[in-house]
Design a protein around this motif. Structure first.
Motif, PDB file in Angstrom:
ATOM      1  N   VAL A  24      10.964   5.458   6.595  1.00 24.27           N
ATOM      2  CA  VAL A  24      10.550   4.916   4.989  1.00 24.27           C
ATOM      3  C   VAL A  24      10.065   3.329   5.184  1.00 24.27           C
ATOM      4  N   TYR A  25       9.118   2.998   4.968  1.00 24.38           N
ATOM      5  CA  TYR A  25       8.432   1.782   4.784  1.00 24.38           C
ATOM      6  C   TYR A  25       8.682   0.953   3.353  1.00 24.38           C
ATOM      7  N   PHE A  26       9.234  -0.233   3.424  1.00 26.44           N
ATOM      8  CA  PHE A  26       9.388  -0.656   2.221  1.00 26.44           C
ATOM      9  C   PHE A  26       8.760  -2.142   2.163  1.00 26.44           C
ATOM     10  N   CYS A  27       8.243  -2.409   1.213  1.00 29.92           N
ATOM     11  CA  CYS A  27       7.509  -3.785   0.884  1.00 29.92           C
ATOM     12  C   CYS A  27       8.743  -5.083   0.442  1.00 29.92           C
ATOM     13  N   ASN A  28       8.574  -5.796   0.653  1.00 27.36           N
ATOM     14  CA  ASN A  28       9.683  -7.022   0.323  1.00 27.36           C
ATOM     15  C   ASN A  28       9.099  -8.337   0.039  1.00 27.36           C
ATOM     16  N   ALA A  29       9.586  -9.255  -1.128  1.00 26.76           N
ATOM     17  CA  ALA A  29       9.023 -10.520  -1.260  1.00 26.76           C
ATOM     18  C   ALA A  29      10.432 -11.472  -0.928  1.00 26.76           C
ATOM     19  N   GLY A  30       9.847 -12.781  -0.321  1.00 22.84           N
ATOM     20  CA  GLY A  30      10.676 -13.560   0.301  1.00 22.84           C
ATOM     21  C   GLY A  30      10.151 -14.922   0.405  1.00 22.84           C
ATOM     22  N   TRP A  31      10.798 -15.578   1.242  1.00 25.55           N
ATOM     23  CA  TRP A  31      10.184 -16.824   1.892  1.00 25.55           C
ATOM     24  C   TRP A  31      10.575 -17.117   3.202  1.00 25.55           C
ATOM     25  N   THR A  32       9.701 -18.193   3.763  1.00 25.22           N
ATOM     26  CA  THR A  32       9.839 -18.423   5.255  1.00 25.22           C
ATOM     27  C   THR A  32      10.550 -19.876   5.439  1.00 25.22           C
ATOM     28  N   PHE A  33      11.266 -19.772   6.363  1.00 25.30           N
ATOM     29  CA  PHE A  33      11.856 -21.197   6.654  1.00 25.30           C
ATOM     30  C   PHE A  33      11.957 -21.273   8.464  1.00 25.30           C
ATOM     31  N   LYS A  34      11.349 -22.365   8.915  1.00 24.12           N
ATOM     32  CA  LYS A  34      11.086 -22.634  10.240  1.00 24.12           C
ATOM     33  C   LYS A  34      10.452 -21.122  11.004  1.00 24.12           C
ATOM     34  N   SER A  35       9.629 -20.773  10.223  1.00 26.12           N
ATOM     35  CA  SER A  35       8.769 -19.413  10.908  1.00 26.12           C
ATOM     36  C   SER A  35       9.727 -18.267  10.773  1.00 26.12           C
ATOM     37  N   ARG A  36      10.992 -18.351  10.299  1.00 18.93           N
ATOM     38  CA  ARG A  36      11.675 -17.326  10.027  1.00 18.93           C
ATOM     39  C   ARG A  36      11.597 -16.483   8.425  1.00 18.93           C
ATOM     40  N   TYR A  37      11.360 -15.351   8.476  1.00 18.70           N
ATOM     41  CA  TYR A  37      11.393 -14.485   7.042  1.00 18.70           C
ATOM     42  C   TYR A  37      12.712 -14.239   6.522  1.00 18.70           C
ATOM     43  N   TYR A  38      12.744 -14.662   5.284  1.00 22.38           N
ATOM     44  CA  TYR A  38      14.048 -14.277   4.398  1.00 22.38           C
ATOM     45  C   TYR A  38      13.549 -13.553   3.017  1.00 22.38           C
ATOM     46  N   GLY A  39      14.418 -12.554   2.909  1.00 20.76           N
ATOM     47  CA  GLY A  39      13.759 -11.357   1.941  1.00 20.76           C
ATOM     48  C   GLY A  39      14.893 -11.806   0.736  1.00 20.76           C
ATOM     49  N   TYR A  40      13.982 -11.991  -0.492  1.00 19.30           N
ATOM     50  CA  TYR A  40      14.891 -11.664  -1.894  1.00 19.30           C
ATOM     51  C   TYR A  40      15.008 -10.533  -1.861  1.00 19.30           C
ATOM     52  N   ASP A  41      15.923 -10.137  -3.103  1.00 18.55           N
ATOM     53  CA  ASP A  41      16.121  -8.788  -3.291  1.00 18.55           C
ATOM     54  C   ASP A  41      15.314  -7.976  -4.309  1.00 18.55           C
ATOM     55  N   TYR A  42      13.881  -8.117  -3.788  1.00 19.35           N
ATOM     56  CA  TYR A  42      12.946  -7.392  -4.482  1.00 19.35           C
ATOM     57  C   TYR A  42      12.190  -6.391  -3.546  1.00 19.35           C
ATOM     58  N   TRP A  43      12.547  -5.118  -3.921  1.00 19.07           N
ATOM     59  CA  TRP A  43      12.007  -4.191  -2.941  1.00 19.07           C
ATOM     60  C   TRP A  43      11.207  -3.070  -3.753  1.00 19.07           C
ATOM     61  N   GLY A  44      10.317  -2.368  -3.111  1.00 14.71           N
ATOM     62  CA  GLY A  44       9.391  -1.460  -3.828  1.00 14.71           C
ATOM     63  C   GLY A  44      10.620   0.033  -3.161  1.00 14.71           C
ATOM     64  N   GLN A  45       9.654   1.019  -4.002  1.00 16.67           N
ATOM     65  CA  GLN A  45      10.703   2.443  -3.685  1.00 16.67           C
ATOM     66  C   GLN A  45      10.446   2.977  -2.307  1.00 16.67           C
ATOM     67  N   GLY A  46       9.438   2.330  -1.431  1.00 16.96           N
ATOM     68  CA  GLY A  46       9.426   2.793  -0.166  1.00 16.96           C
ATOM     69  C   GLY A  46       8.252   4.098  -0.154  1.00 16.96           C
ATOM     70  N   THR A  47       7.630   4.227   1.086  1.00 17.37           N
ATOM     71  CA  THR A  47       6.510   5.005   1.425  1.00 17.37           C
ATOM     72  C   THR A  47       7.199   5.701   2.766  1.00 17.37           C
ATOM     73  N   GLN A  48       6.989   7.006   2.993  1.00 19.30           N
ATOM     74  CA  GLN A  48       7.586   7.997   3.868  1.00 19.30           C
ATOM     75  C   GLN A  48       6.138   7.760   5.032  1.00 19.30           C
ATOM     76  N   VAL A  49       6.464   7.460   6.162  1.00 18.29           N
ATOM     77  CA  VAL A  49       5.590   7.654   7.276  1.00 18.29           C
ATOM     78  C   VAL A  49       6.189   8.284   8.491  1.00 18.29           C
ATOM     79  N   THR A  50       5.615   9.430   8.671  1.00 18.27           N
ATOM     80  CA  THR A  50       5.868  10.692   9.553  1.00 18.27           C
ATOM     81  C   THR A  50       5.017  10.643  10.856  1.00 18.27           C
ATOM     82  N   VAL A  51       5.426  10.280  11.979  1.00 15.98           N
ATOM     83  CA  VAL A  51       4.623  10.693  13.122  1.00 15.98           C
ATOM     84  C   VAL A  51       4.905  11.762  13.958  1.00 15.98           C
ATOM     85  N   SER A  52       4.045  12.647  14.159  1.00 16.98           N
ATOM     86  CA  SER A  52       4.352  13.756  14.731  1.00 16.98           C
ATOM     87  C   SER A  52       3.166  15.014  14.982  1.00 16.98           C
ATOM     88  N   ALA A  53       3.254  15.603  16.235  1.00 13.50           N
ATOM     89  CA  ALA A  53       2.330  16.420  16.395  1.00 13.50           C
ATOM     90  C   ALA A  53       2.187  17.791  15.681  1.00 13.50           C
TER      91      ALA A  53
END
Length: 121
Positions: A92-121
């Protein structure tokens, strides 16, 4: 309160492609760095890719060279283009909002509901 809504997941064969979208509302989208996380069953949520408000990007080692994160501030949207998909990308892939400091990402507690990605033959 920033709200995030993901879309674009689905079932795809190995080697295929998908593009995920995340639309933000309720905040100043352009002021946030944005991230995509994923969580597979029984595993911890992991950061896949991030983009700061200047357009600088960073990727997890597992997806470098295959995934591309981008943003369109006019549309309040962040994208994740996923190419050469592998079964181990299934999550499940989630979107998040945050900030960066010294090129590192830090997320706030803002999340979407997620979207399922399934890779299968």
């Amino acid at each position: 309160q920033l709200q995030l809504v993901e879309s674009g997941g689905g079932l795809v064969q190995p080697g295929g492609s998908l593009r995920l979208s995340c639309v933000a509302s309720g905040g100043i989208f352009s002021s946030y760095a944005m991230g995509w996380y994923r969580q597979a069953p029984g595993k911890q949520r992991e950061l896949v890719a991030s983009i700061d408000n200047g357009g600088n990007t960073d990727y997890g080692d597992a997806v470098k060279g295959r995934f591309t994160i981008s943003r369109d501030n006019a549309k309040n949207t962040v994208y994740l283009q996923m190419n050469s998909l592998k079964p181990e990308d299934t999550a499940v892939y989630f979107c998040n909002a945050g900030w960066t400091f010294k090129s590192r990402y830090y997320g706030y507690d803002y999340w979407g509901q997620g979207t399922q990605v399934t890779v299968s033959a």
